[in-house]
Scaffold this active site. Structure first.
Site, PDB file in Angstrom:
ATOM      1  N   ALA A 102       0.864  -1.175   0.000  1.00  0.00           N
ATOM      2  CA  ALA A 102       0.000   0.000   0.000  1.00  0.00           C
ATOM      3  C   ALA A 102       0.904   1.229   0.000  1.00  0.00           C
ATOM      4  CB  ALA A 102      -0.894  -0.023   1.242  1.00  0.00           C
ATOM      5  N   GLY A 145       0.764  -4.901   1.089  1.00  0.00           N
ATOM      6  CA  GLY A 145      -0.432  -4.978   0.265  1.00  0.00           C
ATOM      7  C   GLY A 145      -0.181  -5.642  -1.078  1.00  0.00           C
ATOM      8  N   GLU A 148      -0.521  -9.190  -0.378  1.00  0.00           N
ATOM      9  CA  GLU A 148      -1.947  -9.433  -0.120  1.00  0.00           C
ATOM     10  C   GLU A 148      -2.754  -9.415  -1.410  1.00  0.00           C
ATOM     11  OE1 GLU A 148      -1.965  -6.254   2.818  1.00  0.00           O
ATOM     12  OE2 GLU A 148      -2.550  -7.699   4.356  1.00  0.00           O
ATOM     13  N   GLU A 168       4.829  -4.937   7.339  1.00  0.00           N
ATOM     14  CA  GLU A 168       4.097  -3.866   8.037  1.00  0.00           C
ATOM     15  C   GLU A 168       4.620  -3.635   9.455  1.00  0.00           C
ATOM     16  OE1 GLU A 168       2.728  -6.257   6.204  1.00  0.00           O
ATOM     17  OE2 GLU A 168       1.133  -5.428   4.945  1.00  0.00           O
TER      18      GLU A 168
HETATM   19  C1  HXC Z   1       5.044   4.417  -1.311  1.00  0.00           C
HETATM   20  C2  HXC Z   1       6.952   3.475  -2.118  1.00  0.00           C
HETATM   21  C3  HXC Z   1       6.613   2.228  -1.544  1.00  0.00           C
HETATM   22  C4  HXC Z   1       5.389   2.157  -0.825  1.00  0.00           C
HETATM   23  C5  HXC Z   1       8.493   2.021  -2.546  1.00  0.00           C
HETATM   24  N1  HXC Z   1       8.122   3.284  -2.737  1.00  0.00           N
HETATM   25  N2  HXC Z   1       7.590   1.354  -1.832  1.00  0.00           N
HETATM   26  N3  HXC Z   1       6.170   4.545  -2.012  1.00  0.00           N
HETATM   27  N4  HXC Z   1       4.647   3.272  -0.737  1.00  0.00           N
HETATM   28  N5  HXC Z   1       4.947   1.017  -0.299  1.00  0.00           N
HETATM   29  C6  HXC Z   1       8.833   4.333  -3.452  1.00  0.00           C
HETATM   30  C7  HXC Z   1      10.010   4.871  -2.692  1.00  0.00           C
HETATM   31  O1  HXC Z   1       9.617   5.852  -1.765  1.00  0.00           O
HETATM   32  C8  HXC Z   1      10.852   5.449  -3.811  1.00  0.00           C
HETATM   33  O2  HXC Z   1      10.324   6.681  -4.240  1.00  0.00           O
HETATM   34  C9  HXC Z   1      10.600   4.473  -4.947  1.00  0.00           C
HETATM   35  O3  HXC Z   1       9.396   3.794  -4.631  1.00  0.00           O
HETATM   36  C10 HXC Z   1      11.709   3.430  -5.060  1.00  0.00           C
HETATM   37  O4  HXC Z   1      11.864   2.822  -3.815  1.00  0.00           O
HETATM   38  P1  HXC Z   1      13.299   2.604  -3.133  1.00  0.00           P
HETATM   39  O5  HXC Z   1      13.056   2.347  -1.710  1.00  0.00           O
HETATM   40  O6  HXC Z   1      14.222   3.737  -3.471  1.00  0.00           O
HETATM   41  O7  HXC Z   1      13.791   1.300  -3.910  1.00  0.00           O
HETATM   42  P2  HXC Z   1      14.772   0.171  -3.359  1.00  0.00           P
HETATM   43  O8  HXC Z   1      15.930   0.780  -2.649  1.00  0.00           O
HETATM   44  O9  HXC Z   1      15.045  -0.691  -4.542  1.00  0.00           O
HETATM   45  O10 HXC Z   1      13.941  -0.643  -2.272  1.00  0.00           O
HETATM   46  C11 HXC Z   1      12.823  -1.383  -2.692  1.00  0.00           C
HETATM   47  C12 HXC Z   1      11.963  -1.789  -1.466  1.00  0.00           C
HETATM   48  C13 HXC Z   1      11.631  -0.522  -0.634  1.00  0.00           C
HETATM   49  C14 HXC Z   1      12.744  -2.789  -0.595  1.00  0.00           C
HETATM   50  C15 HXC Z   1      10.707  -2.465  -1.967  1.00  0.00           C
HETATM   51  O11 HXC Z   1      11.099   0.462  -1.508  1.00  0.00           O
HETATM   52  C16 HXC Z   1      10.647  -0.761   0.453  1.00  0.00           C
HETATM   53  O12 HXC Z   1      10.993  -1.295   1.529  1.00  0.00           O
HETATM   54  N6  HXC Z   1       9.403  -0.320   0.230  1.00  0.00           N
HETATM   55  C17 HXC Z   1       8.361  -0.410   1.251  1.00  0.00           C
HETATM   56  C18 HXC Z   1       7.852  -1.816   1.361  1.00  0.00           C
HETATM   57  C19 HXC Z   1       6.773  -1.917   2.441  1.00  0.00           C
HETATM   58  O13 HXC Z   1       7.049  -1.601   3.619  1.00  0.00           O
HETATM   59  N7  HXC Z   1       5.588  -2.317   2.041  1.00  0.00           N
HETATM   60  C20 HXC Z   1       4.444  -2.405   2.962  1.00  0.00           C
HETATM   61  C21 HXC Z   1       3.690  -1.145   2.933  1.00  0.00           C
HETATM   62  S1  HXC Z   1       2.437  -1.128   4.102  1.00  0.00           S
HETATM   63  P3  HXC Z   1      11.027   8.096  -3.864  1.00  0.00           P
HETATM   64  O14 HXC Z   1      10.294   9.072  -4.696  1.00  0.00           O
HETATM   65  O15 HXC Z   1      10.786   8.261  -2.403  1.00  0.00           O
HETATM   66  O16 HXC Z   1      12.472   7.940  -4.232  1.00  0.00           O
HETATM   67  C22 HXC Z   1       1.208  -2.000   3.448  1.00  0.00           C
HETATM   68  C23 HXC Z   1       0.028  -2.113   4.322  1.00  0.00           C
HETATM   69  C24 HXC Z   1      -0.961  -2.983   3.719  1.00  0.00           C
HETATM   70  O17 HXC Z   1       1.270  -2.510   2.383  1.00  0.00           O
HETATM   71  C25 HXC Z   1      -2.231  -2.775   4.433  1.00  0.00           C
HETATM   72  C26 HXC Z   1      -3.353  -3.243   3.621  1.00  0.00           C
HETATM   73  C27 HXC Z   1      -3.284  -2.957   2.204  1.00  0.00           C
END
Ligand code: HXC
Length: 294
Positions: A102, A145, A148, A168
């Site tokens: 998400a 997400g 999911e 999360e």
């Molecule tokens: C918003 C995101 C994002 C996310 C990545 N980006 N994941 N933006 N929401 N979930 C954005 C980053 O901010 C960045 O943009 C760009 O995508 C590239 O990401 P990087 O981190 O620079 O890439 P990398 O170093 O290759 O790392 C990849 C990654 C990391 C390991 C996947 O991005 C990451 O840990 N993302 C979050 C994963 C996460 O925690 N997902 C769960 C979310 S909570 P900018 O512009 O900032 O450079 C969730 C709750 C679900 O899903 C609840 C119900 C639906």
């Protein structure tokens, strides 16, 4: 698969080997009765155009599932659900990310009141209520997400570099769209607990071993394999496929006895269809069945 589509997918993956197609694909127009899509590429594919292919296309955010993307996904799923030509659907992302979760930036300042009163994420349910079979073709990250969303689909195929996770906990929250429920049913308590409590990811091979995905493919072959599977599904009766999907899904909702009763009722109901008659008659007459989805 069309060369133009391959180029489109590669360019969205950030690893473009070929230039993107010069004009919108036919299918994009076909499914754009409302506003055009900002976050998706959509088309019908397969020899009979029987596969609805949806590519999440928000590469700058690794396909983070913002409200706009999920609204578009619901809209296109609805369109494919009512398209008689489409017998199965494939949802895919890029080679780097199926979806990184998400959208954290959208969620960052949300309050409990907004989540609760606004029914945050309620629209996500659309994916799991579609009657047509959906295959998730997962390359790269399927996190939070994103994992999911893949688990809301009926079949998960993974590229060999795919990574699945529910991180999360690292953000101070918990999965909110099935990560504690569907993952636990898919891989069992111990691994689900480990993933949800540590935020650690598992590889495609581990996901296969745990039963989360049914097959693993080389990265470049994943989408073709998913489309081939979808075509095979679409070549059967669409009506009976929906009944089969409903029956399998009952296994997750109820006791064995009730599930078996549901299965029997749906099995009997197939005898009210033309396609059941045609399928058995074709077998006896040693010919290929000609299903009419009726
Ligand atoms: C918003 C995101 C994002 C996310 C990545 N980006 N994941 N933006 N929401 N979930 C954005 C980053 O901010 C960045 O943009 C760009 O995508 C590239 O990401 P990087 O981190 O620079 O890439 P990398 O170093 O290759 O790392 C990849 C990654 C990391 C390991 C996947 O991005 C990451 O840990 N993302 C979050 C994963 C996460 O925690 N997902 C769960 C979310 S909570 P900018 O512009 O900032 O450079 C969730 C709750 C679900 O899903 C609840 C119900 C639906």
């Amino acid at each position: 698969m069309a060369v133009a589509l391959r180029a489109l997918l590669r360019s969205a993956a950030g690893t473009a080997l070929l230039p993107p197609p010069p004009r919108p694909l036919l299918g994009v127009r076909a499914y754009s009765a409302g506003a055009p899509f900002q976050y998706l590429s959509v088309q019908k594919t397969g020899a009979q155009q029987s596969v609805g292919l949806i590519q999440l296309n928000r590469p700058q955010a690794l396909n983070a599932l913002c409200d706009g993307l999920m609204e578009e996904l619901s809209r296109v799923l609805e369109a494919m659900e009512s398209d008689p030509q489409v017998g199965a659907i494939v949802i895919t992302g890029s080679q780097k990310a199926f979806a990184a979760g998400a959208d954290i930036k959208e969620m960052q300042n949300k309050t409990f009141q907004e989540c609760y009163s606004g029914g945050f994420l309620a629209g996500w349910d659309k994916v799991s209520t579609v009657r047509k079979p959906i295959i998730a073709a997962v390359n790269g990250y399927a996190l939070g997400g994103g994992c999911e969303l893949a688990m809301m689909c009926d079949i998960i195929y993974a590229g060999e570099k795919a990574q699945f996770g529910q991180p999360e906990i690292l953000l101070g929250t918990i999965p909110g769209a099935g990560g504690t429920q569907r993952l636990t049913r898919a891989v069992g308590k111990s691994l689900a607990m480990e993933m949800v409590l540590t935020g650690d990811r598992i590889s495609a091979a581990e996901a296969k071993e745990a039963g989360l995905v049914s097959k693993v493919f080389p990265v470049e072959k994943l989408l073709d394999a998913a489309i081939a599977c979808a075509e095979k599904i679409a070549s059967n009766s669409k009506l009976v496929a929906a009944m089969a999907k409903e029956s399998v899904n009952a296994a997750f909702e109820t006791t064995l006895a009730e599930g078996l009763r549901t299965e029997k009722r749906i099995f009997y109901a197939t005898f009210a269809t033309d396609d059941r008659k045609e399928g058995m008659t074709a077998f006896v007459e040693k010919r290929k069945a000609n299903f009419t989805d009726s």
